[in-house]
Design an enzyme around this catalytic site. Structure first.
Site, PDB file in Angstrom:
ATOM      1  N   GLU A 181       1.009  -1.222  -0.026  1.00  0.00           N
ATOM      2  CA  GLU A 181       0.132  -0.202  -0.267  1.00  0.00           C
ATOM      3  C   GLU A 181       1.000   1.122   0.265  1.00  0.00           C
ATOM      4  OE1 GLU A 181      -2.857   0.446   3.497  1.00  0.00           O
ATOM      5  OE2 GLU A 181      -3.733   2.806   2.542  1.00  0.00           O
TER       6      GLU A 181
ATOM      7  N   ASP B  22      -0.808  -4.706   2.729  1.00  0.00           N
ATOM      8  CA  ASP B  22      -1.192  -4.206   3.760  1.00  0.00           C
ATOM      9  C   ASP B  22      -0.374  -3.057   5.061  1.00  0.00           C
ATOM     10  OD1 ASP B  22      -4.142  -1.909   4.340  1.00  0.00           O
ATOM     11  OD2 ASP B  22      -2.165  -1.955   4.721  1.00  0.00           O
TER      12      ASP B  22
ATOM     13  N   ILE C 218      -0.441  -1.563   7.675  1.00  0.00           N
ATOM     14  CA  ILE C 218      -1.136  -1.761   8.447  1.00  0.00           C
ATOM     15  C   ILE C 218      -2.444  -1.364   8.782  1.00  0.00           C
ATOM     16  CG2 ILE C 218      -2.261   0.053  10.367  1.00  0.00           C
ATOM     17  CD1 ILE C 218       1.434   0.437  11.821  1.00  0.00           C
ATOM     18  N   ASP C 219      -3.430  -1.925   7.999  1.00  0.00           N
ATOM     19  CA  ASP C 219      -5.162  -1.858   7.563  1.00  0.00           C
ATOM     20  C   ASP C 219      -5.272  -1.607   8.843  1.00  0.00           C
ATOM     21  OD1 ASP C 219      -7.135  -1.672   6.065  1.00  0.00           O
ATOM     22  OD2 ASP C 219      -7.681  -3.568   7.267  1.00  0.00           O
TER      23      ASP C 219
ATOM     24  N   THR D 191      -5.266   2.440   9.268  1.00  0.00           N
ATOM     25  CA  THR D 191      -4.710   3.226   9.726  1.00  0.00           C
ATOM     26  C   THR D 191      -5.040   4.129  10.303  1.00  0.00           C
ATOM     27  OG1 THR D 191      -3.204   3.100   8.120  1.00  0.00           O
ATOM     28  CG2 THR D 191      -2.457   4.982   9.038  1.00  0.00           C
TER      29      THR D 191
ATOM     30  N   ASP E 250      -6.531  -4.678   0.868  1.00  0.00           N
ATOM     31  CA  ASP E 250      -6.623  -4.727   1.859  1.00  0.00           C
ATOM     32  C   ASP E 250      -7.773  -6.197   1.659  1.00  0.00           C
ATOM     33  OD1 ASP E 250      -7.773  -1.249   1.339  1.00  0.00           O
ATOM     34  OD2 ASP E 250      -6.773  -1.924   3.065  1.00  0.00           O
TER      35      ASP E 250
HETATM   36  C1  LIP Z   1      -8.075   1.310   5.227  1.00  0.00           C
HETATM   37  C2  LIP Z   1      -9.875   0.196   4.687  1.00  0.00           C
HETATM   38  C3  LIP Z   1     -11.331   0.665   5.273  1.00  0.00           C
HETATM   39  C4  LIP Z   1     -11.504   1.744   4.598  1.00  0.00           C
HETATM   40  C5  LIP Z   1     -10.277   3.385   4.908  1.00  0.00           C
HETATM   41  C6  LIP Z   1      -9.186   2.410   5.033  1.00  0.00           C
HETATM   42  P1  LIP Z   1      -6.217   1.668   5.532  1.00  0.00           P
HETATM   43  O1  LIP Z   1      -7.396   1.076   4.723  1.00  0.00           O
HETATM   44  O2  LIP Z   1      -9.248  -1.121   6.119  1.00  0.00           O
HETATM   45  O3  LIP Z   1     -11.445  -0.476   4.923  1.00  0.00           O
HETATM   46  O4  LIP Z   1     -12.775   1.669   4.713  1.00  0.00           O
HETATM   47  O5  LIP Z   1     -11.296   3.909   4.288  1.00  0.00           O
HETATM   48  O6  LIP Z   1      -8.723   2.163   3.492  1.00  0.00           O
HETATM   49  O7  LIP Z   1      -6.273   3.031   4.963  1.00  0.00           O
HETATM   50  O8  LIP Z   1      -6.360   2.103   6.505  1.00  0.00           O
HETATM   51  O9  LIP Z   1      -5.163   0.381   5.382  1.00  0.00           O
END
Ligand code: LIP
Length: 285
Positions: A84, A102, A104-105, A107, A232
Site C-alpha cells: 500500500e 497492507d 497497517i490496515d 491506519t 485490503d
Molecule cells: C482502510 C480500510 C477501510 C476503509 C478505510 C481505509 P487503510 O485501509 O481498511 O475499510 O474504509 O478508508 O481504506 O488505509 O487503513 O489501510
C-alpha cells in the site's frame, strides 16, 4: 491411470512451497506487529503524514512495509510485491506470483491509538489469492489460510456463523476515506439500504481486512464496502471463502481484487444482502 488435470493456477500454486511461504509470511507479520504494538503504547505514536485528511499514513506504516517486504523478497526473490505505501504503481496486479501487503490496515484507527488494526499479507497468483496471513497485534490473533486447505485462527479451524435470519445478523460496513459528492452519495445510499434491511446490528470498525476476519471467525454475518484495494482484500477474502463465506463483489459477481468493492456474507443471507444493495449507485469517480 486417469490423468490428473490441474488448473494452471494449481500448477503455479504447486510450484510454490506454500508451507515455506506461510512460515516466512507469519514471521514477517509478527515482526511488523511488534512495531505496531510499540507505537500503540501511550505517548509513542509514530509521526503522521497525510495522503489525504481522511487517509493518514505514518512512519510506522512505511517501516512495517519495509520490514515485511524485506523478509519476503529475501526469501522469495522471484515473487513480485505490491504494498500500500511504497511499491508505487497504480495498485494493479499482474499474472505473476505477487505478495500483496497492507502494512497497517486500519491506519486511521492506528493514528488514534485505537488497536483495531492489522497486518495483511496475501500471496496472489494470476490475480487470485492462494495464501493469506493476517495478524492483529493487539490480541496477537494470527489468521492463516491456504487455498483449498481451510482457514485458521491461532491454528484453530474457522467456520462462518450459522445465523440464518437478518434480524439476528451483525453486518459491518465502512464510511471509507473518500469525501467527494459521488462517494458520499454512495455511502448514504448503502447505509440507508442496510438500515432498511433491519439487521440486529450495524458496525463500522475501520479496517477492511480485519472486518473480513470477523466474518470468517463467525463474529459477524456480513461485511461489504466499496473502496478497499487489493492489499485490503488479498489475504482476508481468501480467509473468508476458506471459512465458508460467499465472497463476491457487491453485485454478486466474481470478486476482483482490484475492483474496489467486496461483499463477504454467510451463504444463507447472501441473497437478502444482494437484494438490499441492488439499487445502491456505485461511486462514479
Ligand atoms: C482502510 C480500510 C477501510 C476503509 C478505510 C481505509 P487503510 O485501509 O481498511 O475499510 O474504509 O478508508 O481504506 O488505509 O487503513 O489501510
Amino acid at each position: 491411470m486417469q490423468k490428473t488435470v490441474i488448473s494452471e493456477l494449481e500448477q503455479k500454486q504447486a510450484a510454490l512451497d506454500l508451507d515455506h511461504c506461510m512460515s516466512v509470511a507469519v514471521g514477517a507479520a509478527i515482526a511488523a506487529g511488534n512495531i505496531v504494538n510499540a507505537c500503540l503504547q501511550p505517548g509513542a505514536m509514530s509521526a503522521i503524514s497525510d495522503k489525504t485528511a481522511t487517509d493518514p499514513v505514518t512512519e510506522a506504516d512505511k517501516e512495517c512495509e519495509r520490514v515485511v517486504l524485506s523478509m519476503l523478497t529475501r526469501a522469495f526473490p522471484a515473487c513480485k510485491v505490491l504494498g500500500e505505501e511504497m511499491s508505487g504503481g497504480d495498485g494493479r496486479l499482474t499474472d505473476g506470483a505477487t505478495w500483496v501487503v497492507d502494512p497497517i490496515d486500519g491506519t486511521a484507527n492506528f493514528v488514534h491509538c485505537n488497536p483495531y488494526c492489522c497486518i495483511s499479507i496475501g500471496l496472489v497468483v494470476r490475480r487470485e489469492s492462494v495464501l493469506g496471513v493476517l495478524y492483529h497485534p493487539a490480541t496477537k490473533d494470527m489468521y492463516t489460510c491456504i487455498r483449498g486447505r481451510g482457514a485458521f485462527l491461532n491454528g484453530n479451524r474457522l467456520k462462518v456463523s450459522s445465523v440464518d435470519v437478518i434480524e439476528r445478523a451483525l453486518v459491518v460496513t465502512e464510511m471509507g476515506s473518500q469525501r467527494s459528492a459521488d462517494w458520499i452519495h454512495h455511502k448514504q445510499c448503502a447505509m440507508s439500504a442496510l438500515i432498511n434491511l433491519k439487521p440486529q446490528a450495524i458496525r463500522c470498525f475501520g479496517a477492511a481486512a480485519l472486518n473480513l476476519c470477523q466474518v470468517a471467525a463467525g463474529r459477524a454475518e456480513a461485511y461489504f464496502e466499496h473502496g478497499p484495494y487489493a492489499w485490503d482484500l488479498a489475504a482476508a477474502s481468501l480467509l473468508c471463502s476458506e471459512a465458508g463465506a460467499a465472497v463476491t463483489d457487491m453485485r454478486g459477481g466474481a470478486l476482483d481484487l482490484c475492483g474496489r468493492n467486496v461483499l463477504a456474507v454467510v451463504p444463507q443471507l447472501q441473497q437478502q444482502l444482494l437484494q438490499a444493495l441492488r439499487d445502491v449507485p456505485a461511486p462514479t469517480s
